[in-house]
Design an enzyme around this catalytic site. Sequence first.
Site, PDB file in Angstrom:
ATOM      1  N   ASP A 192     136.164  62.409  85.428  1.00 15.69           N
ATOM      2  CA  ASP A 192     136.667  61.653  84.276  1.00 15.69           C
ATOM      3  C   ASP A 192     135.593  60.627  83.907  1.00 15.69           C
ATOM      4  O   ASP A 192     135.336  59.693  84.682  1.00 15.69           O
ATOM      5  CB  ASP A 192     137.971  60.959  84.703  1.00 15.69           C
ATOM      6  CG  ASP A 192     138.535  60.056  83.625  1.00 15.69           C
ATOM      7  OD1 ASP A 192     137.833  59.770  82.630  1.00 15.69           O
ATOM      8  OD2 ASP A 192     139.691  59.618  83.791  1.00 15.69           O
ATOM      9  N   SER A 210     131.275  59.331  65.122  1.00 20.29           N
ATOM     10  CA  SER A 210     132.130  59.973  64.117  1.00 20.29           C
ATOM     11  C   SER A 210     131.940  59.256  62.799  1.00 20.29           C
ATOM     12  O   SER A 210     131.649  58.045  62.784  1.00 20.29           O
ATOM     13  CB  SER A 210     133.598  59.857  64.535  1.00 20.29           C
ATOM     14  OG  SER A 210     134.441  60.195  63.459  1.00 20.29           O
ATOM     15  N   GLY A 255     132.582  66.742  78.664  1.00 27.24           N
ATOM     16  CA  GLY A 255     133.670  67.356  77.888  1.00 27.24           C
ATOM     17  C   GLY A 255     133.248  68.683  77.283  1.00 27.24           C
ATOM     18  O   GLY A 255     133.500  68.941  76.107  1.00 27.24           O
ATOM     19  N   TYR A 264     140.112  54.422  67.702  1.00 32.98           N
ATOM     20  CA  TYR A 264     139.076  55.464  67.655  1.00 32.98           C
ATOM     21  C   TYR A 264     137.853  54.978  66.862  1.00 32.98           C
ATOM     22  O   TYR A 264     136.714  55.117  67.313  1.00 32.98           O
ATOM     23  CB  TYR A 264     139.685  56.712  67.016  1.00 32.98           C
ATOM     24  CG  TYR A 264     138.773  57.915  66.974  1.00 32.98           C
ATOM     25  CD1 TYR A 264     138.499  58.649  68.131  1.00 32.98           C
ATOM     26  CD2 TYR A 264     138.190  58.333  65.780  1.00 32.98           C
ATOM     27  CE1 TYR A 264     137.672  59.762  68.082  1.00 32.98           C
ATOM     28  CE2 TYR A 264     137.368  59.447  65.729  1.00 32.98           C
ATOM     29  CZ  TYR A 264     137.115  60.161  66.885  1.00 32.98           C
ATOM     30  OH  TYR A 264     136.295  61.270  66.831  1.00 32.98           O
ATOM     31  N   SER A 287     134.173  71.850  78.005  1.00 31.91           N
ATOM     32  CA  SER A 287     134.996  73.047  78.224  1.00 31.91           C
ATOM     33  C   SER A 287     135.578  73.638  76.947  1.00 31.91           C
ATOM     34  O   SER A 287     136.094  74.752  76.958  1.00 31.91           O
ATOM     35  CB  SER A 287     136.131  72.719  79.202  1.00 31.91           C
ATOM     36  OG  SER A 287     137.010  71.775  78.610  1.00 31.91           O
ATOM     37  N   ARG A 288     135.514  72.898  75.848  1.00 34.23           N
ATOM     38  CA  ARG A 288     136.065  73.432  74.592  1.00 34.23           C
ATOM     39  C   ARG A 288     135.441  72.707  73.399  1.00 34.23           C
ATOM     40  O   ARG A 288     134.648  71.768  73.568  1.00 34.23           O
ATOM     41  CB  ARG A 288     137.589  73.276  74.564  1.00 34.23           C
ATOM     42  CG  ARG A 288     138.034  71.826  74.478  1.00 34.23           C
ATOM     43  CD  ARG A 288     139.531  71.701  74.472  1.00 34.23           C
ATOM     44  NE  ARG A 288     139.938  70.455  73.843  1.00 34.23           N
ATOM     45  CZ  ARG A 288     141.175  70.013  73.782  1.00 34.23           C
ATOM     46  NH1 ARG A 288     142.140  70.711  74.332  1.00 34.23           N
ATOM     47  NH2 ARG A 288     141.461  68.874  73.179  1.00 34.23           N
ATOM     48  N   LYS A 303     134.015  54.483  68.161  1.00 37.61           N
ATOM     49  CA  LYS A 303     132.893  55.250  67.597  1.00 37.61           C
ATOM     50  C   LYS A 303     131.869  54.324  66.936  1.00 37.61           C
ATOM     51  O   LYS A 303     130.676  54.642  66.905  1.00 37.61           O
ATOM     52  CB  LYS A 303     133.420  56.295  66.611  1.00 37.61           C
ATOM     53  CG  LYS A 303     134.270  57.385  67.283  1.00 37.61           C
ATOM     54  CD  LYS A 303     133.470  58.159  68.327  1.00 37.61           C
ATOM     55  CE  LYS A 303     134.247  59.316  68.929  1.00 37.61           C
ATOM     56  NZ  LYS A 303     133.451  60.067  69.919  1.00 37.61           N
TER      57      LYS A 303
HETATM   58  P1  NAD Z   1     138.233  68.251  71.855  1.00 33.46           P
HETATM   59  O1  NAD Z   1     139.454  67.475  72.087  1.00 33.46           O
HETATM   60  O2  NAD Z   1     138.364  69.677  71.434  1.00 33.46           O
HETATM   61  O3  NAD Z   1     137.270  68.193  73.118  1.00 33.46           O
HETATM   62  C1  NAD Z   1     137.003  66.990  73.782  1.00 33.46           C
HETATM   63  C2  NAD Z   1     136.578  67.315  75.188  1.00 33.46           C
HETATM   64  O4  NAD Z   1     136.406  66.089  75.909  1.00 33.46           O
HETATM   65  C3  NAD Z   1     137.641  68.129  75.939  1.00 33.46           C
HETATM   66  O5  NAD Z   1     136.987  69.148  76.670  1.00 33.46           O
HETATM   67  C4  NAD Z   1     138.261  67.099  76.871  1.00 33.46           C
HETATM   68  O6  NAD Z   1     138.781  67.640  78.052  1.00 33.46           O
HETATM   69  C5  NAD Z   1     137.054  66.218  77.164  1.00 33.46           C
HETATM   70  N1  NAD Z   1     137.450  64.910  77.676  1.00 33.46           N
HETATM   71  C6  NAD Z   1     138.395  64.066  77.169  1.00 33.46           C
HETATM   72  N2  NAD Z   1     138.499  62.979  77.944  1.00 33.46           N
HETATM   73  C7  NAD Z   1     137.610  63.127  78.958  1.00 33.46           C
HETATM   74  C8  NAD Z   1     137.256  62.339  80.068  1.00 33.46           C
HETATM   75  N3  NAD Z   1     137.842  61.168  80.299  1.00 33.46           N
HETATM   76  N4  NAD Z   1     136.296  62.795  80.908  1.00 33.46           N
HETATM   77  C9  NAD Z   1     135.674  63.976  80.686  1.00 33.46           C
HETATM   78  N5  NAD Z   1     135.985  64.787  79.645  1.00 33.46           N
HETATM   79  C10 NAD Z   1     136.935  64.354  78.794  1.00 33.46           C
HETATM   80  O7  NAD Z   1     137.393  67.426  70.787  1.00 33.46           O
HETATM   81  P2  NAD Z   1     136.160  67.853  69.856  1.00 33.46           P
HETATM   82  O8  NAD Z   1     136.693  67.942  68.478  1.00 33.46           O
HETATM   83  O9  NAD Z   1     135.400  68.976  70.439  1.00 33.46           O
HETATM   84  O10 NAD Z   1     135.323  66.494  69.934  1.00 33.46           O
HETATM   85  C11 NAD Z   1     134.139  66.332  70.700  1.00 33.46           C
HETATM   86  C12 NAD Z   1     133.521  64.985  70.368  1.00 33.46           C
HETATM   87  O11 NAD Z   1     133.205  64.930  68.977  1.00 33.46           O
HETATM   88  C13 NAD Z   1     134.460  63.805  70.629  1.00 33.46           C
HETATM   89  O12 NAD Z   1     133.723  62.711  71.110  1.00 33.46           O
HETATM   90  C14 NAD Z   1     135.029  63.501  69.245  1.00 33.46           C
HETATM   91  O13 NAD Z   1     135.457  62.174  69.123  1.00 33.46           O
HETATM   92  C15 NAD Z   1     133.828  63.806  68.377  1.00 33.46           C
HETATM   93  N6  NAD Z   1     134.201  64.103  66.988  1.00 33.46           N
HETATM   94  C16 NAD Z   1     134.982  65.169  66.670  1.00 33.46           C
HETATM   95  C17 NAD Z   1     135.341  65.389  65.345  1.00 33.46           C
HETATM   96  C18 NAD Z   1     136.188  66.551  64.910  1.00 33.46           C
HETATM   97  O14 NAD Z   1     136.493  66.637  63.707  1.00 33.46           O
HETATM   98  N7  NAD Z   1     136.585  67.455  65.776  1.00 33.46           N
HETATM   99  C19 NAD Z   1     134.889  64.506  64.351  1.00 33.46           C
HETATM  100  C20 NAD Z   1     134.095  63.427  64.716  1.00 33.46           C
HETATM  101  C21 NAD Z   1     133.759  63.232  66.036  1.00 33.46           C
END
Ligand code: NAD
Length: 245
Positions: free
Chosen positions: A61, A140, A10, A153, A12-13, A157
């Site tokens: 995926d 998380s 994941g 979720y 890409s962003r 986690k």
């Molecule tokens: P985001 O939604 O911006 O990015 C998630 C990435 O995962 C995306 O690029 C998406 O395309 C990819 N993805 C989703 N499903 C997928 C799959 N089945 N196969 C391959 N790629 C897949 O989210 P983020 O905020 O950058 O979060 C990244 C990680 O950190 C996640 O695991 C999220 O749960 C965790 N997290 C984020 C936060 C927050 O506040 N943003 C807090 C706690 C934990």
Amino acid sequence: MEIRCALITGGSRGIGKAICLKLAKLGYKIALNYRSDEAGAIEVVNLIKNNGGEAIAIKGDVSNYEDALNVIEKTKEIYGTIDVLVNNAGITNDKLILRMKEEDFDKVINVNLKGTFNCVKHVVPLMLKNKRGVIINLSSVIGIIGNAGQSNYAASKAGIIGLTKSLAKELGGKGIRVNAIAPGFIKTDMTEALSETVKEKLKDSIPLKRLGDGEDIAEVVSFLCSDGASYITGQVINVDGGMVM
Ligand code: NAD
């Protein structure tokens, strides 16, 4: 220094992108997995290459067992090995339990928890052969404290924490370290949906009085990959501005 390879799911962003850019800066060859955002993945690869680094994008995926195998096989084919795996791919699908359908629960568990298992399962044989490796799983703070409307979720986690600790015990003697990072609220597309009022309230409740950035997580990932962390395994490191303590 020997060039090492890191696979980030994941990537890409958001947080994944920040991790890719940080590890590339440190000299890692980057294998960036993405599910559907090809344009985002190519943009990150180009950013790395334009700064003199090496990167490839691999579609797949992670919730699909065969896809996860393919991502790891392709990385191995191109870079020869995988030294670091960052299980970052994750989704939310928030609903109160009365509204949560079976598929809402399954989907989040399948991507976040099963996806982490799928990648670990396929990468561990390679790390065992190398007698070294670093696995970092994105959990998380919600997996620790829970949150109304996020039972799927939070369960995924919390599951990642159990998986991380068990793997750390299983693999520590083989030179493989496994840790988890528990971010608090980080500014990404995932948290973009929150209203400004909610964000302000959140900031107020965080001792450091700000939401986090992807770079805050990437810094900790880079430390956990480094030899400086060679005596750290099985830990959950909160990166949350002091939100949970
Ligand atoms: P985001 O939604 O911006 O990015 C998630 C990435 O995962 C995306 O690029 C998406 O395309 C990819 N993805 C989703 N499903 C997928 C799959 N089945 N196969 C391959 N790629 C897949 O989210 P983020 O905020 O950058 O979060 C990244 C990680 O950190 C996640 O695991 C999220 O749960 C965790 N997290 C984020 C936060 C927050 O506040 N943003 C807090 C706690 C934990």
